[in-house]
Design a protein around this motif. Structure first.
Motif, mmCIF file in Angstrom:
data_model
loop_
_atom_site.group_PDB
_atom_site.id
_atom_site.type_symbol
_atom_site.label_atom_id
_atom_site.label_comp_id
_atom_site.label_asym_id
_atom_site.label_seq_id
_atom_site.Cartn_x
_atom_site.Cartn_y
_atom_site.Cartn_z
ATOM 1 N N HIS A 131 0.869 -1.187 0.000
ATOM 2 C CA HIS A 131 0.000 0.000 0.000
ATOM 3 C C HIS A 131 0.899 1.227 0.000
ATOM 4 O O HIS A 131 1.472 1.607 1.011
ATOM 5 C CB HIS A 131 -0.922 0.016 1.209
ATOM 6 C CG HIS A 131 -1.795 1.245 1.261
ATOM 7 N ND1 HIS A 131 -2.848 1.447 0.400
ATOM 8 C CD2 HIS A 131 -1.738 2.346 2.052
ATOM 9 C CE1 HIS A 131 -3.416 2.609 0.664
ATOM 10 N NE2 HIS A 131 -2.756 3.175 1.658
ATOM 11 N N GLU A 132 1.036 1.860 -1.183
ATOM 12 C CA GLU A 132 1.915 3.009 -1.354
ATOM 13 C C GLU A 132 1.140 4.171 -1.948
ATOM 14 O O GLU A 132 0.171 3.975 -2.683
ATOM 15 C CB GLU A 132 3.058 2.682 -2.319
ATOM 16 C CG GLU A 132 3.935 1.519 -1.927
ATOM 17 C CD GLU A 132 5.013 1.302 -2.976
ATOM 18 O OE1 GLU A 132 6.161 1.705 -2.731
ATOM 19 O OE2 GLU A 132 4.695 0.741 -4.045
ATOM 20 N N THR A 133 1.611 5.381 -1.672
ATOM 21 C CA THR A 133 1.061 6.577 -2.315
ATOM 22 C C THR A 133 2.159 7.474 -2.876
ATOM 23 O O THR A 133 1.860 8.375 -3.663
ATOM 24 C CB THR A 133 0.212 7.403 -1.327
ATOM 25 O OG1 THR A 133 1.044 7.829 -0.237
ATOM 26 C CG2 THR A 133 -0.951 6.586 -0.785
ATOM 27 N N SER A 148 -2.080 5.267 -5.453
ATOM 28 C CA SER A 148 -2.029 3.944 -4.829
ATOM 29 C C SER A 148 -2.577 2.876 -5.763
ATOM 30 O O SER A 148 -1.990 1.793 -5.916
ATOM 31 C CB SER A 148 -2.827 3.967 -3.522
ATOM 32 O OG SER A 148 -2.822 2.704 -2.905
ATOM 33 N N THR A 172 1.380 -1.254 4.841
ATOM 34 C CA THR A 172 1.588 0.127 4.424
ATOM 35 C C THR A 172 3.071 0.449 4.312
ATOM 36 O O THR A 172 3.870 0.121 5.191
ATOM 37 C CB THR A 172 0.920 1.092 5.422
ATOM 38 O OG1 THR A 172 -0.485 0.814 5.447
ATOM 39 C CG2 THR A 172 1.137 2.537 5.033
ATOM 40 N N ASP A 176 4.465 6.156 4.451
ATOM 41 C CA ASP A 176 3.146 6.522 4.970
ATOM 42 C C ASP A 176 2.932 6.053 6.407
ATOM 43 O O ASP A 176 1.790 6.069 6.896
ATOM 44 C CB ASP A 176 2.049 5.929 4.072
ATOM 45 C CG ASP A 176 1.976 6.605 2.717
ATOM 46 O OD1 ASP A 176 2.197 7.817 2.647
ATOM 47 O OD2 ASP A 176 1.715 5.911 1.714
#
Length: 358
Positions: A131-133, A148, A172, A176
């Motif tokens: 889970h990356e942004t 994401s 995550t 983040d």
């Protein structure tokens, strides 16, 4: 003043043309906004992508060989490939040559480090902190939910090119997580801080990975060159599984994290490890690759548009040529217990690369 469409969205990292049996796969960064087509947030020249071609673009899902389309549609697809809107997966292998499992801290780590090996042998990629942004691109920085989604979509396309299965664990990314707001790279003497800072997360990751390494196939673990905390946590969780005798050391090898291994000392990192009942230090083993496998790795890296710079991918390919002189190679670090198994894998890869070159 209306935006002027770009004549081509980007420049390809590889200049090869589509082969008859290649399977075109569309990239997920293409948007249809009613007025036209955008790629990575920028308008695409209608001459390259006419509005009538949307159905054809959606049909590029990796299931059809390039030769199966009529000539006019092939011409459009070839233009998209040259411009970078689609990538080419080679003809699918009948079945995975080996039951490899690659533990990838993030989407893209397995492919950057071992794309040629996966292209040759297939296997399964297990994304841990998936889970990356974070992204380099301003258009997506202000749209974290979209970023994401696209980062995972990039990973699915890359695995499609390589013919690899994908498992996403959903933890995550450190960028983040509050614990690493001030920086998430650890020095060589601070690796224990990764586990001590987030003990509950470490136990969850360890439990998740225990479920993913059941069976008897080889398991490839990040060496954690460069000290990124997520790479360290993934490696330390694998070492914990070995210590608890849930993962046999004879199945394990470590791979060099890219691009960190380009400017950090993999040999020193390997020298700090003492693994398994023999407390053995990993030793280097080169896994050669044919030019076809290198080409497939290049194609698999192209979808990573939100985080990976083109220059980085080119350096990784050059590094493989330096390692494999006069050929091309990726490097693993193997334990005394696993030296035989991975020596056989290296020999098999070398035989194929030699046959292809001859």
């Amino acid at each position: 003043m209306p935006e002027r469409p770009s004549p081509a969205p980007l420049v390809r990292r590889t200049t090869h043309t589509l082969q008859a049996d290649d399977r075109p796969i569309r990239l997920p960064h293409t948007e249809f906004d009613g007025a036209g087509v955008r790629f990575l947030g920028e308008p695409v020249d209608p001459a390259l992508f006419p509005s009538s071609a949307a159905e054809l673009w959606h049909a590029c899902d990796g299931t059809r060989p390039y030769r199966s389309w009529p000539s006019q549609e092939r011409e459009l697809i070839a233009g998209w490939h040259t411009a970078g809107l689609v990538v080419a997966a080679p003809r699918p292998r009948p079945q995975p040559a080996r039951s490899l499992t690659v533990l990838s801290p993030h989407p893209d780590d397995a492919q950057l480090a071992l794309g040629a090996l996966l292209a040759r042998f297939g296997g399964r990629v297990v994304d841990v902190f998936s889970h990356e942004t974070w992204t380099r691109r301003p258009h997506y920085r202000s749209r974290p939910a979209l970023a994401s989604r696209l980062l995972l979509a990039e990973e699915h396309v890359a695995c499609g090119v390589l013919g690899a299965e994908l498992t996403v664990l959903g933890h995550t990314d450190a960028a983040d997580r509050a614990a690493w707001r001030d920086g998430y790279f650890l020095g060589p003497q601070a690796v224990d801080a990764a586990r001590a800072t987030e003990p509950e997360l470490f136990e969850r990751v360890t439990a998740d990975l225990a479920a993913e390494v059941t069976g008897g196939g080889p398991v490839l673990v990040p060496l954690a060159v460069g000290g990124h905390v997520d790479h360290v946590l993934t490696r330390q969780a694998a070492l914990q599984l070995i210590a608890r005798k849930w993962l046999e050391p004879e199945r394990v090898a470590f791979y060099e994290d890219m691009p960190y291994s380009l400017f950090a000392d993999a040999t020193a990192e390997a020298g700090r490890l003492a693994v398994g009942p023999e407390r053995g230090t990993p030793a280097p083993v080169l896994i050669p690759a044919s030019e076809a496998a290198v080409r497939t790795k290049q194609e698999a890296l192209w979808p990573y548009r939100l985080q990976v710079l083109e220059a980085v991918s080119k350096r990784i390919v050059r590094h493989g040529r330096q390692l494999g002189t006069p050929g091309w190679a990726e490097r693993l670090w193997v334990l005394p217990e696993s030296a035989h198994a991975f020596g056989e894998l290296a020999a098999e890869a070398a035989e194929e690369a030699s046959a292809a070159a001859g």
